[in-house]
Design a protein around this motif. Structure first.
Motif, PDB file in Angstrom:
ATOM      1  N   LEU A 135       0.808  -1.080  -0.039  1.00 57.44           N
ATOM      2  CA  LEU A 135      -0.040   0.003   0.011  1.00 57.44           C
ATOM      3  C   LEU A 135       0.903   1.275   0.025  1.00 57.44           C
ATOM      4  CD1 LEU A 135      -3.084   0.808   0.026  1.00 57.44           C
ATOM      5  CD2 LEU A 135      -2.768   1.144   2.515  1.00 57.44           C
ATOM      6  N   ILE A 136       1.901   1.025   0.666  1.00 62.66           N
ATOM      7  CA  ILE A 136       2.745   2.489   0.679  1.00 62.66           C
ATOM      8  C   ILE A 136       3.515   2.584  -0.665  1.00 62.66           C
ATOM      9  CG2 ILE A 136       5.006   1.184   1.473  1.00 62.66           C
ATOM     10  CD1 ILE A 136       5.438   3.433   3.530  1.00 62.66           C
ATOM     11  N   ALA A 137       3.400   1.916  -1.433  1.00 60.81           N
ATOM     12  CA  ALA A 137       4.227   2.005  -2.726  1.00 60.81           C
ATOM     13  C   ALA A 137       2.955   2.508  -3.690  1.00 60.81           C
ATOM     14  CB  ALA A 137       4.737   0.689  -3.291  1.00 60.81           C
ATOM     15  N   LEU A 138       1.650   1.924  -3.642  1.00 60.40           N
ATOM     16  CA  LEU A 138       0.650   2.434  -4.242  1.00 60.40           C
ATOM     17  C   LEU A 138       0.211   3.909  -4.014  1.00 60.40           C
ATOM     18  CD1 LEU A 138      -1.501   1.136  -6.534  1.00 60.40           C
ATOM     19  CD2 LEU A 138      -2.931   0.762  -4.294  1.00 60.40           C
ATOM     20  N   ALA A 139       0.213   4.238  -2.639  1.00 61.91           N
ATOM     21  CA  ALA A 139      -0.344   5.401  -2.529  1.00 61.91           C
ATOM     22  C   ALA A 139       0.305   6.824  -3.399  1.00 61.91           C
ATOM     23  CB  ALA A 139       0.092   5.895  -1.024  1.00 61.91           C
ATOM     24  N   PRO A 140       1.582   6.847  -3.296  1.00 62.71           N
ATOM     25  CA  PRO A 140       2.227   8.021  -4.328  1.00 62.71           C
ATOM     26  C   PRO A 140       1.463   8.005  -5.680  1.00 62.71           C
ATOM     27  CG  PRO A 140       3.891   6.939  -2.933  1.00 62.71           C
ATOM     28  CD  PRO A 140       2.778   6.022  -2.887  1.00 62.71           C
ATOM     29  N   LEU A 141       1.364   6.748  -6.419  1.00 59.46           N
ATOM     30  CA  LEU A 141       0.895   6.363  -7.526  1.00 59.46           C
ATOM     31  C   LEU A 141      -0.601   6.950  -7.888  1.00 59.46           C
ATOM     32  CD1 LEU A 141       2.378   2.725  -8.628  1.00 59.46           C
ATOM     33  CD2 LEU A 141       3.148   5.109  -9.156  1.00 59.46           C
ATOM     34  N   VAL A 142      -1.396   6.720  -6.992  1.00 60.01           N
ATOM     35  CA  VAL A 142      -2.704   6.846  -6.902  1.00 60.01           C
ATOM     36  C   VAL A 142      -2.740   8.559  -6.821  1.00 60.01           C
ATOM     37  CG1 VAL A 142      -5.070   6.873  -5.735  1.00 60.01           C
ATOM     38  CG2 VAL A 142      -3.505   4.813  -5.940  1.00 60.01           C
ATOM     39  N   ALA A 143      -1.954   9.012  -5.792  1.00 56.08           N
ATOM     40  CA  ALA A 143      -2.057  10.808  -5.963  1.00 56.08           C
ATOM     41  C   ALA A 143      -1.568  11.260  -7.042  1.00 56.08           C
ATOM     42  CB  ALA A 143      -1.250  10.953  -4.568  1.00 56.08           C
ATOM     43  N   GLY A 144      -0.597  10.687  -7.516  1.00 52.50           N
ATOM     44  CA  GLY A 144      -0.133  11.323  -8.888  1.00 52.50           C
ATOM     45  C   GLY A 144      -1.344  11.449  -9.864  1.00 52.50           C
ATOM     46  N   TRP A 145      -1.803  10.168 -10.012  1.00 49.51           N
ATOM     47  CA  TRP A 145      -3.024   9.834 -11.158  1.00 49.51           C
ATOM     48  C   TRP A 145      -4.031  10.803 -10.971  1.00 49.51           C
ATOM     49  CZ3 TRP A 145      -2.691   3.843 -10.313  1.00 49.51           C
ATOM     50  CH2 TRP A 145      -1.407   3.369 -11.094  1.00 49.51           C
ATOM     51  N   GLY A 146      -4.383  10.985  -9.668  1.00 52.17           N
ATOM     52  CA  GLY A 146      -5.364  11.581  -9.239  1.00 52.17           C
ATOM     53  C   GLY A 146      -5.173  13.344  -9.725  1.00 52.17           C
ATOM     54  N   GLY A 147      -3.977  13.753  -9.521  1.00 53.66           N
ATOM     55  CA  GLY A 147      -3.678  14.966  -9.916  1.00 53.66           C
ATOM     56  C   GLY A 147      -4.111  15.434 -11.224  1.00 53.66           C
ATOM     57  N   ARG A 148      -4.399  14.268 -12.141  1.00 55.40           N
ATOM     58  CA  ARG A 148      -4.530  14.768 -13.416  1.00 55.40           C
ATOM     59  C   ARG A 148      -5.910  14.681 -13.752  1.00 55.40           C
ATOM     60  NH1 ARG A 148      -0.037  11.675 -13.448  1.00 55.40           N
ATOM     61  NH2 ARG A 148       2.028  12.537 -13.954  1.00 55.40           N
TER      62      ARG A 148
ATOM     63  N   VAL B  65     -10.002  15.514 -13.428  1.00 56.27           N
ATOM     64  CA  VAL B  65     -11.033  16.171 -13.365  1.00 56.27           C
ATOM     65  C   VAL B  65     -12.432  15.692 -13.474  1.00 56.27           C
ATOM     66  CG1 VAL B  65     -12.096  18.570 -13.950  1.00 56.27           C
ATOM     67  CG2 VAL B  65      -9.589  18.201 -14.107  1.00 56.27           C
ATOM     68  N   ILE B  66     -13.204  15.912 -12.443  1.00 60.36           N
ATOM     69  CA  ILE B  66     -14.567  15.215 -12.407  1.00 60.36           C
ATOM     70  C   ILE B  66     -15.724  16.333 -12.364  1.00 60.36           C
ATOM     71  CG2 ILE B  66     -16.216  13.818 -11.160  1.00 60.36           C
ATOM     72  CD1 ILE B  66     -13.869  12.385  -9.841  1.00 60.36           C
ATOM     73  N   ALA B  67     -16.472  16.316 -13.444  1.00 63.56           N
ATOM     74  CA  ALA B  67     -17.612  17.398 -13.628  1.00 63.56           C
ATOM     75  C   ALA B  67     -16.919  18.816 -13.328  1.00 63.56           C
ATOM     76  CB  ALA B  67     -18.740  17.079 -12.737  1.00 63.56           C
ATOM     77  N   GLY B  68     -15.670  19.006 -13.908  1.00 61.11           N
ATOM     78  CA  GLY B  68     -15.173  20.193 -14.067  1.00 61.11           C
ATOM     79  C   GLY B  68     -14.505  20.802 -12.639  1.00 61.11           C
ATOM     80  N   GLN B  69     -14.562  19.780 -11.787  1.00 60.04           N
ATOM     81  CA  GLN B  69     -13.998  20.086 -10.163  1.00 60.04           C
ATOM     82  C   GLN B  69     -12.526  19.181 -10.246  1.00 60.04           C
ATOM     83  OE1 GLN B  69     -14.962  21.968  -7.959  1.00 60.04           O
ATOM     84  NE2 GLN B  69     -16.839  22.605  -9.351  1.00 60.04           N
ATOM     85  N   PRO B  70     -11.741  19.771  -9.832  1.00 60.01           N
ATOM     86  CA  PRO B  70     -10.110  19.153  -9.819  1.00 60.01           C
ATOM     87  C   PRO B  70     -10.274  18.129  -8.727  1.00 60.01           C
ATOM     88  CG  PRO B  70     -10.227  21.148  -8.791  1.00 60.01           C
ATOM     89  CD  PRO B  70     -11.331  21.198  -9.368  1.00 60.01           C
ATOM     90  N   TRP B  71      -9.412  16.874  -8.686  1.00 58.88           N
ATOM     91  CA  TRP B  71      -9.318  16.015  -7.857  1.00 58.88           C
ATOM     92  C   TRP B  71      -8.737  16.505  -6.632  1.00 58.88           C
ATOM     93  CZ3 TRP B  71     -10.762  10.761  -8.578  1.00 58.88           C
ATOM     94  CH2 TRP B  71     -10.282   9.850  -7.443  1.00 58.88           C
ATOM     95  N   LYS B  72      -9.260  16.225  -5.524  1.00 57.26           N
ATOM     96  CA  LYS B  72      -8.990  16.643  -4.290  1.00 57.26           C
ATOM     97  C   LYS B  72      -8.077  15.516  -3.599  1.00 57.26           C
ATOM     98  CE  LYS B  72     -11.779  20.133  -4.233  1.00 57.26           C
ATOM     99  NZ  LYS B  72     -11.277  21.492  -4.530  1.00 57.26           N
ATOM    100  N   PRO B  73      -7.306  16.053  -2.619  1.00 62.21           N
ATOM    101  CA  PRO B  73      -6.118  14.841  -2.085  1.00 62.21           C
ATOM    102  C   PRO B  73      -6.986  14.023  -1.257  1.00 62.21           C
ATOM    103  CG  PRO B  73      -5.344  16.947  -1.851  1.00 62.21           C
ATOM    104  CD  PRO B  73      -6.671  17.295  -2.422  1.00 62.21           C
TER     105      PRO B  73
END
Length: 321
Positions: free
Chosen positions: A155-168, A170-178
């Motif tokens: 999980l500790i290796a997956l977390a930065p990947l998910v956070a990096g993907w989420g930064g790109r 956009v849902i219904a015009g709203q940016p991805w929140k941490p």
């Protein structure tokens, strides 16, 4: 009586376990006594844990015990293992504008909300995958191995990947929140026990029950609603208990891995940096995180109470499609 009610009643008649002989009812051995015993066991275990904590603090030297260069017992100084009462009294100390207890309560509430969202998301995804695998055997054979292998990814290796993907994203015009990344990471742990448990439950009805509904012209969808899903409830509830604990673990680890502030995970890091001479605050934060699992499991217990009519043993198992 409607057709749906008739089908449900017919299936229930086939699934109903054989009646057990009534046992003599003992005076004073009612539900009240069982409830008291049920509450007494965890309380007694908690008291024994605290007693063992203080026993280790008393008997083990402050520098621990070492054999050669290998430490076999941990250090018990206040910087490594504070007294129980020190952890309790530290809750009243000031932490900026609030007390330590108020800070932990605020951050624990934030983490609990994310854990609840993760539990719901993981349950929905896991249940949907289970239904899909039950419906199509080729999907089960192709997907189930990957569902199992997915839990071997740290999980500790997956977390930065998910956070990096989420930064790109956009849902219904709203940016991805941490916090959305944290929910997704924790749901990743939840969906596995739910998917396996629900799949096992969907496959549990006896072949005679399925054939009975088919003889009443019930298709796959009605069989799912009136037979398979009710039969899966006793398998879902234990999976939800595991998922509740996994949700809290996932959220805390994700908060630490992604550096997201506001939750109990980040507060553990803050208190660990302050625990050079006294680890009481750090232990208080860790215990607060552990209690979140108890709170979330209690909420799952309320769901078990609401679904108690389906939580009965005696369902025959079989590989049914």
């Amino acid at each position: 009586m409607t057709e749906s009610s008739t089908l449900a009643a017919s299936a229930a008649g086939v699934l109903e376990p054989a009646a057990e002989p009534r046992r003599p009812r003992l005076v004073g051995n009612g539900r009240g006594g069982a409830t008291v015993r049920g509450l007494g066991y965890p309380i007694a275990a908690f008291v024994l844990l605290l007693a063992a904590w203080e026993l280790v603090k008393t008997l083990v030297p402050e520098n621990g015990v070492s054999i050669g260069d290998q430490r076999v017992l941990p250090r018990t100084s206040d910087g490594a293992l504070p007294h129980v009462w020190a952890v309790l009294t530290v809750l009243g100390e000031k932490d900026g504008k609030r007390s330590v207890g108020a800070t932990l309560l605020h951050t624990a509430g934030f983490t609990l909300g994310l854990a609840l969202l993760a539990l719901v998301l993981g349950t929905v995804v896991g249940s949907a995958l289970a239904v899909l695998m039950q419906r199509f055997s080729v999907v089960e054979r192709g997907l189930l191995p990957y569902v199992i292998v997915s839990q071997t990814v740290p999980l500790i290796a997956l977390a930065p990947l998910v956070a990096g993907w989420g930064g790109r994203v956009v849902i219904a015009g709203q940016p991805w929140k941490p916090w959305m990344s944290i929910v997704v990471i924790a749901a990743y742990l939840v969906f596995f026990p739910v998917a396996i448990g629900v799949l096992r439950g969907l496959q549990s009805p006896a072949k005679a029950s399925v054939e009975l509904l088919h003889s009443c012209a019930a298709g796959w969808w009605r069989t799912l609603l009136h037979l398979r899903l009710p039969a899966a409830v006793p398998y879902l509830l234990p999976a939800l208990r595991l998922g509740a604990a996994a949700a809290v673990i996932g959220v805390v680890v994700a908060e630490i891995s992604t550096g997201t502030a506001g939750g109990i995970g980040r507060q553990i890091i803050v208190f660990s940096q302050q625990s050079t001479g006294n680890a009481a605050r750090l232990y208080a934060a860790v215990i607060a995180a552990a209690l979140l699992g108890v709170v979330l499991t209690t909420l799952v217990g309320l769901a078990e109470f609401a679904l108690r009519r389906y939580s009965r043993p005696g369902h025959s198992s079989g590989d049914i499609r």
